[in-house]
Design an enzyme around this catalytic site. Structure first.
Site, short mmCIF file in Angstrom:
data_model
loop_
_atom_site.label_atom_id
_atom_site.label_comp_id
_atom_site.label_asym_id
_atom_site.label_seq_id
_atom_site.Cartn_x
_atom_site.Cartn_y
_atom_site.Cartn_z
N SER A 144 1.06 -1.33 -0.03
CA SER A 144 -0.08 0.07 0.19
C SER A 144 0.98 1.34 -0.01
O SER A 144 2.20 1.03 0.17
CB SER A 144 -0.74 -0.08 1.33
OG SER A 144 -1.48 1.13 1.34
N TYR A 157 -2.05 -1.09 10.67
CA TYR A 157 -1.92 -1.22 8.99
C TYR A 157 -0.67 -0.81 8.47
O TYR A 157 0.14 -1.48 7.61
CB TYR A 157 -3.29 -0.57 8.43
CG TYR A 157 -3.39 -0.90 6.89
CD1 TYR A 157 -4.24 -1.87 6.67
CD2 TYR A 157 -2.94 0.20 6.09
CE1 TYR A 157 -4.50 -2.01 4.97
CE2 TYR A 157 -3.36 -0.14 4.65
CZ TYR A 157 -3.84 -1.09 4.30
OH TYR A 157 -3.89 -1.25 2.69
P1 NAD Z 1 -11.40 -6.43 0.42
O1 NAD Z 1 -11.78 -6.21 1.71
O2 NAD Z 1 -12.26 -6.44 -0.92
O3 NAD Z 1 -10.65 -8.17 0.24
C1 NAD Z 1 -9.94 -8.31 1.20
C2 NAD Z 1 -9.97 -9.88 1.00
O4 NAD Z 1 -8.97 -10.66 2.02
C3 NAD Z 1 -11.24 -10.72 1.14
O5 NAD Z 1 -11.07 -11.70 0.15
C4 NAD Z 1 -11.10 -11.32 2.47
O6 NAD Z 1 -12.10 -12.36 2.71
C5 NAD Z 1 -9.60 -11.62 2.65
N1 NAD Z 1 -9.45 -12.02 4.17
C6 NAD Z 1 -9.57 -11.22 5.08
N2 NAD Z 1 -9.07 -11.44 6.55
C7 NAD Z 1 -8.85 -12.82 5.89
C8 NAD Z 1 -8.25 -14.04 6.51
N3 NAD Z 1 -7.85 -13.95 7.79
N4 NAD Z 1 -7.93 -15.15 6.09
C9 NAD Z 1 -8.22 -15.20 4.63
N5 NAD Z 1 -8.67 -14.13 3.85
C10 NAD Z 1 -8.87 -13.14 4.43
O7 NAD Z 1 -10.14 -5.50 0.39
P2 NAD Z 1 -9.14 -4.94 -0.75
O8 NAD Z 1 -9.33 -3.48 -0.87
O9 NAD Z 1 -9.36 -5.76 -2.07
O10 NAD Z 1 -7.82 -5.16 -0.34
C11 NAD Z 1 -6.81 -6.21 -0.88
C12 NAD Z 1 -5.47 -5.48 -0.49
O11 NAD Z 1 -5.08 -4.43 -1.10
C13 NAD Z 1 -5.25 -5.66 0.90
O12 NAD Z 1 -3.58 -6.12 1.50
C14 NAD Z 1 -5.16 -4.23 1.10
O13 NAD Z 1 -4.19 -3.81 2.28
C15 NAD Z 1 -4.48 -3.54 0.03
N6 NAD Z 1 -4.85 -2.16 -0.42
C16 NAD Z 1 -6.12 -1.91 -0.57
C17 NAD Z 1 -6.28 -0.48 -0.84
C18 NAD Z 1 -7.56 -0.02 -1.16
O14 NAD Z 1 -7.79 1.31 -1.41
N7 NAD Z 1 -8.89 -0.78 -1.07
C19 NAD Z 1 -5.22 0.37 -0.92
C20 NAD Z 1 -3.81 -0.12 -0.65
C21 NAD Z 1 -3.66 -1.25 -0.31
#
Ligand code: NAD
Length: 262
Positions: A144, A157
């Site tokens: 991120s 985080y």
């Molecule tokens: P999301 O909430 O849509 O998806 C998260 C996924 O992780 C889901 O499939 C969930 O079931 C799974 N998950 C959560 N806890 C879990 C566990 N204990 N065991 C197995 N699976 C688990 O989130 P997203 O926004 O798609 O995020 C994906 C990645 O991208 C993350 O690492 C997040 O930190 C990173 N990210 C997101 C953003 C954003 O703006 N959305 C920005 C920077 C980084």
């Protein structure tokens, strides 16, 4: 012309939703057999399977809870038995909790570190021996902008994502003379369920509508004033899996509308 990842296998953690689902879909389209992982209702998981499998490739699913090391080991064993191992490992699962350091629930800290950082250590250490043996592998860690800079309220985080960039660099150095690469993507705001929760909290906090809260959230940090899309991240992940990227090693690649350029 054969698909670029035909014959390869991919594991994308946290791929029942958001960014992980988009990356899994793109890897499937490139011909990889894909293992999905993550939480969700059976219908959501089936929909994810159908989406990733629509290009005709093999799709499997494992429900490992990544907070548990034994579950991660079972997931990696399943990948080996089901698909013969993992060529492309995408450590994507991540969770968030927003609170000031002094109010941060200790158990939330532990869970965030477990999912966002420790799980990637376990999948990486378990995937590497076979990647080394085949002299080919791609590890893509979804970090991120918070791996590079901080924001208030996100101690766990930010700490986990900074740690994930550290793990990325060490893994890249230790594999530098092999056909295995390890890199990280550093997205800014992407409108997924993880961020929608923060939009909803802001709407309540500021007494504003959902659309206004969404616009305010993205404008505050992201100079482009526009969200990054999961598909843009998936396309970059595919590039990192390509031969053209074979000398991209240990990178922390921002896709953030200019967030960390400020
Ligand atoms: P999301 O909430 O849509 O998806 C998260 C996924 O992780 C889901 O499939 C969930 O079931 C799974 N998950 C959560 N806890 C879990 C566990 N204990 N065991 C197995 N699976 C688990 O989130 P997203 O926004 O798609 O995020 C994906 C990645 O991208 C993350 O690492 C997040 O930190 C990173 N990210 C997101 C953003 C954003 O703006 N959305 C920005 C920077 C980084």
């Amino acid at each position: 012309m054969s698909a670029p990842l035909a014959g390869k296998t991919a594991l994308v953690t946290g791929s029942t939703s958001g960014i992980g689902l988009a990356i899994a879909t793109a890897l499937g389209e490139q011909g990889a057999a894909v293992i999905l992982n993550g939480f969700g209702e059976p219908a959501q998981i089936e929909a994810a399977r159908a989406q990733v499998g629509r290009s005709g490739g093999r799709v499997a699913y494992h429900a490992a809870d990544l907070t548990r090391a034994a579950d991660v080991a079972a997931l990696m064993k399943y990948a080996e038995l089901e698909l013969g191992g993992v060529d492309v490992l995408v450590n994507n699962a991540g969770i968030q909790h927003v609170a000031a350091v002094e109010d941060f629930p200790a158990e939330r800290w532990d869970t965030i570190l477990a999912v966002n950082l420790t799980a990637a250590f376990h999948t990486t250490r378990l995937a590497l021996p076979a990647m080394r043996a085949r002299n080919w592998g791609r590890i893509v860690n979804i970090a991120s902008v918070h791996g590079l800079v901080a924001s208030t309220g996100k101690a766990a985080y930010v700490a986990a994502k900074h740690g994930l960039l550290g793990l990325t660099k060490v893994t890249a150095l230790e594999t530098a003379r092999t056909g295995v690469t390890c890199n990280a993507l550093c997205p800014g705001w992407v409108l997924t369920p993880l961020v929608q929760r923060q939009v909803d909290e802001r709407a309540v906090r500021d007494g504003i509508g959902e659309a206004e809260a969404r616009a305010a959230l993205v404008r505050e940090k992201q100079p482009s004033a526009d969200f990054v899309t999961p598909e843009q991240l998936a396309a970059t992940a595919l590039f990192l899996c390509s031969e053209a990227a074979s000398q991209v090693r240990g990178a922390a690649w921002t896709i953030d509308g200019g967030w960390v350029a400020q």
